[in-house]
Scaffold this active site. Structure first.
Site, PDB file in Angstrom:
ATOM      1  N   GLU A 266      12.287 -60.459  49.987  1.00 48.55           N
ATOM      2  CA  GLU A 266      11.534 -59.146  50.188  1.00 48.55           C
ATOM      3  C   GLU A 266      10.367 -59.278  49.281  1.00 48.55           C
ATOM      4  O   GLU A 266       9.322 -58.587  49.435  1.00 48.55           O
ATOM      5  CB  GLU A 266      12.494 -58.060  49.741  1.00 48.55           C
ATOM      6  CG  GLU A 266      13.479 -57.684  50.951  1.00 48.55           C
ATOM      7  CD  GLU A 266      14.104 -56.363  50.870  1.00 48.55           C
ATOM      8  OE1 GLU A 266      13.839 -55.706  49.631  1.00 48.55           O
ATOM      9  OE2 GLU A 266      14.761 -55.732  51.707  1.00 48.55           O
ATOM     10  N   HIS A 287      28.802 -81.168  55.547  1.00 44.30           N
ATOM     11  CA  HIS A 287      29.387 -81.905  56.909  1.00 44.30           C
ATOM     12  C   HIS A 287      28.947 -81.023  58.201  1.00 44.30           C
ATOM     13  O   HIS A 287      29.545 -81.436  59.347  1.00 44.30           O
ATOM     14  CB  HIS A 287      31.102 -81.803  56.850  1.00 44.30           C
ATOM     15  CG  HIS A 287      31.788 -82.491  55.715  1.00 44.30           C
ATOM     16  ND1 HIS A 287      32.023 -83.608  55.853  1.00 44.30           N
ATOM     17  CD2 HIS A 287      31.553 -82.085  54.367  1.00 44.30           C
ATOM     18  CE1 HIS A 287      32.555 -84.185  54.594  1.00 44.30           C
ATOM     19  NE2 HIS A 287      32.166 -83.114  53.625  1.00 44.30           N
ATOM     20  N   LYS A 388      12.819 -50.092  60.007  1.00 47.85           N
ATOM     21  CA  LYS A 388      13.277 -48.720  59.721  1.00 47.85           C
ATOM     22  C   LYS A 388      12.677 -47.962  60.655  1.00 47.85           C
ATOM     23  O   LYS A 388      13.387 -46.796  61.358  1.00 47.85           O
ATOM     24  CB  LYS A 388      13.428 -48.345  58.385  1.00 47.85           C
ATOM     25  CG  LYS A 388      14.410 -49.114  57.388  1.00 47.85           C
ATOM     26  CD  LYS A 388      14.428 -48.616  56.048  1.00 47.85           C
ATOM     27  CE  LYS A 388      15.383 -49.274  55.284  1.00 47.85           C
ATOM     28  NZ  LYS A 388      15.386 -48.711  53.944  1.00 47.85           N
TER      29      LYS A 388
END
Ligand code: PA5
Length: 397
Positions: A266, A287, A388
């Protein structure tokens, strides 16, 4: 004790002159930081606030069996990361803290409701804006449960709100309903809010607040090395190293890397630039992702977080398992470096409160410097606001 090595496996990737040129600007960037109005996280926390948090935590422990923290992003990651580091993997006997509010999963919330139905719990809703959708929804659902069980007066004892000092829906509700409140100061943004009640109240249930506060401010001594880290990352970015992979060797440290992802993501991810932060748990991910890191697209650099000593001794053929874990870490760093991946290293003598809190301050300082080095405002997050707003429009609010 903390040790930092940003050179051994990285210095070949940029010119010393470039490094010296940027590093010479350190004092100017420190000045820029000090003059910024969003650096409340650098000033000492008020004594009365610490005492109030301690008293409230003691009361919670006396009256209830469990605290449900409702918050997301900067309003939960700090305390969640910290608590994950210090609680036990099995048979954990710490005061129960449940972190909710980070998902819209009906399955999760429904199961949480069933779990809480017969529990003696209280709630700490944490939201600086007081309007975040995930937090609001979770809070409403849990408050409805409280309403079905308790009187208005009893609910007053069971809800604590941590939010903005002056405004927002949660602020207004707390005032109207007479709920206990804590403030997130105006000059401290979500991802920089570790040293505020947003994180300190949940942590005070299980940890010594004084130790946390002292360790955090001790991180101030790391300003030079924080700038060194920021400069190194910026130079690696200029060499097309666009992704930073935080590598940890202890599963309980993964949530700490989630906190790092928000902090750096951010802070820098603006104006079409910035380093994309990600993380790996070793040796597990060696792995699966190890192949890509070693031989794939060279967009990565890595930051290893090493813990030199552990309190838990496991013998394997006469060797301490922690030592083996660290031999593997060093070997992996060398192998990846040979494969064209710069590797930086941060070492803690032990994973304890003193080292972790100092590291939290170190990373926040470094993120702020990094924001400046990318020409960004380190303290806003306009991109998060865009999503938002879209959600608010779609949901018709
Ligand atoms: O860094 C930020 O400001 C955001 O990621 C917020 O922490 C997150 O969106 C939660 O916001 P709020 O505390 O307002 O509910």
């Amino acid at each position: 004790m903390l040790k930092f090595d940003f050179k051994t496996y990285a210095k070949n990737f940029y010119l010393t002159e470039e490094y010296n040129y940027l590093y010479a600007k350190k004092d100017a960037y420190i000045k820029m930081l000090k003059e910024n109005s969003m650096t409340g996280w650098m000033r000492p926390i008020e004594r009365e606030v610490v005492e109030d948090i301690k008293e409230t935590a003691n009361q919670i422990k006396k009256d209830f069996d469990c605290l449900v923290v409702i918050g997301i992003g900067g309003s939960f990651l700090g305390s969640y990361a910290f608590h994950s580091l210090f609680k036990q993997y099995f048979n954990d006997h710490s005061f129960e803290v449940i972190y909710a509010g980070t998902t819209l999963s009906s399955k999760y919330l429904d199961e949480l409701l069933s779990y809480l139905r017969n529990k003696n719990f209280c709630i700490n809703v944490i939201s600086k804006s007081g309007t975040t959708m995930e937090t609001t929804i979770t809070y409403k659902v849990l408050k409805d449960l409280l309403k079905r069980k308790y009187s208005k007066e009893e609910i007053q004892r069971r809800i604590i709100i941590t939010t903005d000092k002056e405004k927002g829906a949660l602020h207004d509700e707390a005032k109207e309903e007479g709920y206990k409140t804590f403030e997130i100061p105006n000059d401290i943004g979500g991802r920089y809010s570790f040293m505020t009640p947003a994180h300190l109240l949940p942590l005070a249930l299980n940890y010594d607040l004084e130790e946390i506060v002292d360790g955090y401010y001790d991180g101030k001594r790391l300003v030079d090395v924080a700038f060194e880290y920021a400069v190194t990352r910026r130079l690696l970015f200029s060499r097309r190293k666009y992704v930073e992979n935080y590598c940890v060797y202890e599963e309980n440290m993964l949530p700490f890397t989630e906190w790092l992802k928000q902090l750096f993501g951010e802070t820098e991810g603006k104006n079409g630039v910035g380093i994309y932060p990600t993380s790996s748990l070793h040796t597990r991910d060696l792995h699966s992702l190890g192949q890509f890191v070693q031989e794939g697209n060279k967009i990565l650099f890595e930051t290893f977080i090493k813990v030199a000593n552990s309190d838990n001794y496991i013998d394997y053929k006469g060797k301490d398992l922690q030592e083996i874990n660290n031999i593997v870490l060093d070997s992996v760093a060398r192998a990846h470096f040979k494969g064209g991946v710069p590797c930086l290293e941060i070492e803690m003598s032990e994973c304890n409160i003193e080292n972790i809190t100092a590291l939290i301050y170190f990373f926040m300082l470094s993120a702020a410097f990094s924001g400046f080095l990318f020409g960004a405002n380190p303290f806003d997050q306009p991109g998060v606001e865009v999503y938002k707003q879209e959600v608010r429009e779609s949901l018709g609010k």
